[in-house]
Motif scaffolding. Structure first.
Motif, short mmCIF file in Angstrom:
data_model
loop_
_atom_site.label_atom_id
_atom_site.label_comp_id
_atom_site.label_asym_id
_atom_site.label_seq_id
_atom_site.Cartn_x
_atom_site.Cartn_y
_atom_site.Cartn_z
N GLY B 200 0.72 -1.11 -0.09
CA GLY B 200 -0.05 -0.03 -0.24
C GLY B 200 0.84 1.25 0.10
N ARG B 201 2.22 1.06 0.01
CA ARG B 201 2.89 2.38 0.02
C ARG B 201 3.95 2.15 -1.06
N GLU B 202 3.53 2.93 -2.22
CA GLU B 202 4.32 2.83 -3.26
C GLU B 202 5.76 3.41 -3.20
N TYR B 203 6.09 4.12 -2.44
CA TYR B 203 7.57 4.78 -2.31
C TYR B 203 8.38 3.63 -1.67
N TRP B 204 7.90 3.10 -0.64
CA TRP B 204 8.72 1.95 -0.14
C TRP B 204 8.77 0.63 -1.06
N TYR B 205 7.46 0.29 -1.61
CA TYR B 205 7.35 -0.95 -1.95
C TYR B 205 8.29 -1.34 -3.18
N GLY B 206 8.66 -2.48 -3.35
CA GLY B 206 9.68 -2.94 -4.26
C GLY B 206 11.03 -3.25 -3.61
N PRO B 207 12.00 -4.00 -4.51
CA PRO B 207 13.03 -4.70 -4.04
C PRO B 207 14.28 -3.68 -3.85
N TYR B 208 13.92 -2.36 -3.96
CA TYR B 208 15.09 -1.37 -3.83
C TYR B 208 15.61 -1.42 -2.46
N LEU B 209 14.81 -1.17 -1.40
CA LEU B 209 15.21 -0.90 -0.13
C LEU B 209 16.32 -2.09 0.38
N PRO B 210 15.82 -3.21 0.46
CA PRO B 210 16.72 -4.22 0.75
C PRO B 210 18.03 -4.31 0.44
N ILE B 211 18.39 -4.06 -0.97
CA ILE B 211 19.49 -4.01 -1.72
C ILE B 211 20.27 -2.61 -1.17
N PHE B 212 19.60 -1.58 -1.23
CA PHE B 212 20.14 -0.10 -0.91
C PHE B 212 20.78 -0.63 0.41
N PHE B 213 20.06 -1.18 1.61
CA PHE B 213 20.22 -1.02 2.83
C PHE B 213 21.70 -1.89 2.87
N ILE B 214 21.89 -2.83 2.44
CA ILE B 214 23.23 -3.90 2.33
C ILE B 214 24.24 -2.79 1.76
N THR B 278 1.27 8.02 -9.12
CA THR B 278 1.03 9.25 -8.40
C THR B 278 1.90 9.60 -7.12
N GLU B 279 1.85 8.32 -6.12
CA GLU B 279 2.35 8.72 -5.03
C GLU B 279 4.13 9.10 -5.09
N LYS B 280 4.58 8.20 -6.00
CA LYS B 280 5.90 8.36 -6.43
C LYS B 280 6.31 9.82 -6.57
N LEU B 281 5.49 10.10 -7.56
CA LEU B 281 5.73 11.45 -8.33
C LEU B 281 5.61 12.60 -7.08
N LEU B 282 4.58 12.44 -6.19
CA LEU B 282 4.30 13.38 -5.09
C LEU B 282 5.43 13.54 -4.17
#
Ligand code: SF4
Ligand code: SF4
Lengths: 249, 414
Positions: B200-214, B278-282
């Motif tokens: 439900g949270r477009e900005y967080w959702y997806g595989p980016y964060l786990p990889i970015f965190f490492i 939309t959420e990402k753009l905002l």
């Protein structure tokens, strides 16, 4: 400028893209996507299944028995907010929280009524993100009736469920020291033999129709399975599979 | 035998205390400052959660339930895994140049993870229930559940690793270290998953964060070990020389590399957001020219990336003072990276797309003083524990590898 975040037309355009996958998902719970509507996808009576099977056999496909759902006849809402008050009184909702809320939208281009009221609440999702996220099963989906409930004593107050819910349906209740949310009045009414929710009972305009989606004789079932009027849900793209349906008329 | 052990222990402790008290006015005033911050933070947290109620004490609310304290927690635990990784390069994978920093990095890894626990402990509404129901009612599909479990394992292995490395038992220490890395990396990618799996949270959702965190962990591990090593030498009153010089030089290089990686991550994330929903753009709008523009351009990009990158290149790994400023900026900035990542994911109202009055503006968040104090309490704990650790372990005078490297050098000179 490279983008226009507030470009409403774009937003509608976006929700217009209902993929084949979406359609299939809806078919699984017995609904077909027939069109689009601002902020939501229109799902409607499905009939492919019903033409093949007589009513009743198909109803068994709903995962719960009773499969509690609500149809919100959104254009009938007059914005009196008696449902909010009824909910507060019945479920001891504190002044800093809400379980249901009536949202208001200006529609300048409309003929006649220039304002629209949209009641929202927990959608008792069939695929609830809050339940998946909770570390201790303090929030869970009732196996019999599908209501997403709270087991207050387990809640550690990590609030991840609040972040997970796509419908802003949860808040932390100080008095309970746990998350509080709509439970279709299960604790306050249904479990005590009542048949309807407080919001539905207090609504003077018959906006909120509460009932059992798995029972073809139930009004909820009939409203959702009629063929004339479109039915839609909010934020269908999150795949939470909500059980609150919206329609006009 | 037991008696002798005890008396040895007491005398070691006495020595350490003597070293603490003879640390000089600077040392003692900083130590007290950190101590006071720690106590103030814990007091503020206990008051906020158990007496005032978080609704009154903290700046979080229904629409922004996760904020400063979660960000501080992430800041610490990601750093901890980073330190664990950096220490392992030398002491587990045998890269000589990383040896001299190994012991200190492991200790700091333990300290930072504890600081994170402290802060999240003062953020949860019912921390005591967690102790029961994490075991009694586990939800295996919940990332938060896994977070609790993986971090608990990590901290245990880190402590074992540290104890055994201090006793020069490298076999046990290495084994524990390997397990520590395993659980650490699993824990932080799962921590990314806590956010990345919220559909439900477009900005967080997806595989980016786990990889970015490492990637971000490794960068922070490098920055933090440089930062604390320099301070440790100030405390000791020594100048950095010998194997430590070459060690810092190589860690500095790795820092530059990881910083570059993080810069590319950030650039691509921003670019990718321009074609998002939309959420990402905002959110993009808020970060680039909205309420978070200062945080993003000044604190994250300028102070956290561009300036440190230039400084690190300029220092050539030799000018320790410049490196120190660079890593200090990076650490400071990373804190805001975490904060922005957490808060930006929540600023777009859930009912935004419907264009309703109630949710026609982005949500805003400002931390309260009580919240800030709790975060500073974590910093206080980290600082105080580090300073005490330096005295207790006598500045790691016989850090592993220092001796070996010296011998190695002597050998090669022969
Ligand atoms: S609407 Fe929110 S609280 Fe209700 S079931 Fe769905 S995710 Fe959970
Ligand atoms: S706040 Fe309570 S109900 Fe929500 S996820 Fe955490 S423990 Fe579960």
């Amino acid at each position: 400028m490279i983008f226009k975040p507030l470009d409403k037309d774009k937003i509608f355009e976006k929700s217009g893209n209902i993929s084949e996958l979406d359609r299939r998902e809806f078919l699984k719970i017995g609904l077909a996507v027939t069109g689009i509507f601002a902020g939501g996808s229109i799902v409607s009576a499905v009939s492919a299944a019903e033409k093949l099977f007589p009513r009743g056999t198909y109803a068994e496909k709903y995962p719960y028995k009773p499969h509690y759902s609500m149809v919100i006849r959104v254009d009938q809402c007059i914005g009196c907010r008696r449902c909010e008050k009824g909910c507060v009184a019945t479920n001891a909702v504190p002044d800093y929280g809400w379980r249901t809320k009536v949202l208001e939208r200006e529609v300048p281009q409309a003929i006649g009524q220039k304002r629209e009221f949209i009641p929202v609440q927990c959608n008792q999702c069939n695929n609830p993100p809050c339940v998946r996220a909770c570390p201790v099963k303090a929030t869970y989906k009732d196996k019999a009736n599908g209501i997403v409930m709270m087991d207050n004593k387990k809640c550690i107050g990590c609030k991840i469920c609040m972040a997970a819910c796509p419908y802003n349906a949860r808040y932390f209740n100080e008095e309970k020291s746990a998350i509080d949310k709509c439970d279709f009045c299960f604790e306050s009414r249904l479990s005590r033999g009542e048949k309807n929710t407080a919001c539905s009972v207090t609504c003077p305009a018959d906006v909120r129709v509460f009932g059992d989606l798995s029972n073809p004789k139930d009004r909820v079932y009939q409203l959702i399975h009629q063929l004339q009027k479109p039915v839609w849900v909010l934020k269908q793209e999150t795949f939470a599979k909500p059980n609150i349906f919206y329609m006009k008329g | 035998m037991e008696d002798r052990k005890r008396s040895v222990f007491i005398s070691v402790l006495k020595d350490a205390l003597n070293r603490v008290f003879s640390g000089g006015p600077f040392y003692l005033s900083f130590l007290s400052l950190f101590g006071i911050l720690f106590i103030a933070g814990v007091t503020s947290g206990i008051y906020s959660i158990f007496i005032a109620g978080s609704r009154h004490a903290y700046g979080t609310y229904r629409e922004i339930p996760l904020a400063l304290l979660i960000a501080t927690y992430i800041f610490f635990v990601v750093t901890s895994t980073g330190l664990c990784l950096v220490s392992s390069i030398g002491h587990i994978f045998g890269v000589q140049d990383f040896m001299p920093i190994a012991k200190r990095a492991i200790l700091l890894s333990v300290i930072t993870i504890m600081s994170g626990f402290l802060v999240i402990g003062l953020e949860l509404e019912n921390p005591f229930r967690m102790a029961i129901y994490l075991f009694a009612s586990p939800n295996f599909s919940s990332n938060i559940w896994w977070m609790g479990v993986l971090y608990s394992f990590e901290v245990v292995f880190l402590i074992v690793e540290f104890i055994f490395i201090m006793r020069n038992n490298h076999k046990v220490s290495e084994a524990a270290g390997l397990l520590g890395i395993f659980f650490g990396v699993a824990a932080i990618s799962n921590l990314g998953g806590v956010f990345a799996m919220l559909q439900g949270r477009e900005y967080w959702y997806g595989p980016y964060l786990p990889i970015f965190f490492i990637a971000s962990a490794l960068m922070m591990g490098c920055a933090v070990i440089i930062f604390f090593t320099v301070i440790a030498y100030w405390i000791k009153g020594d100048t950095i020389d010998g194997p430590m010089t070459s060690s810092l030089k190589i860690v500095g290089k790795l820092t530059i590399l990881m910083l570059a990686v993080i810069m590319f991550f950030t650039i691509w994330r921003m670019v990718a957001m321009t074609v998002g929903g939309t959420e990402k753009l905002l959110v993009l709008d808020a970060l680039v020219k909205g309420p978070y523009a200062f945080n993003f351009w000044v604190l994250e990009v300028t102070l956290g990336m561009i300036v440190p990158f230039v400084l690190l290149l300029w220092s050539k790994g030799r000018r320790i003072g410049i490196m120190f400023i660079a890593v200090a900026l990076m650490i400071f900035s990373t804190f805001f990276v975490r904060l922005d990542m957490v808060v930006a994911g929540e600023i777009v109202p859930q009912y935004w797309e419907m264009g309703v009055k109630e949710f026609s503006q982005l949500h805003t968040y400002a931390p309260t003083w009580k919240e800030i104090l709790v975060a500073l309490g974590g910093v206080g704990f980290c600082g105080a524990a580090f300073m005490l650790g330096e005295k207790l372990f006598n500045g790691f005078r016989e850090a592993p590898g220092v001796e070996e490297a010296k011998i190695g050098k002597a050998d090669s000179e022969l």
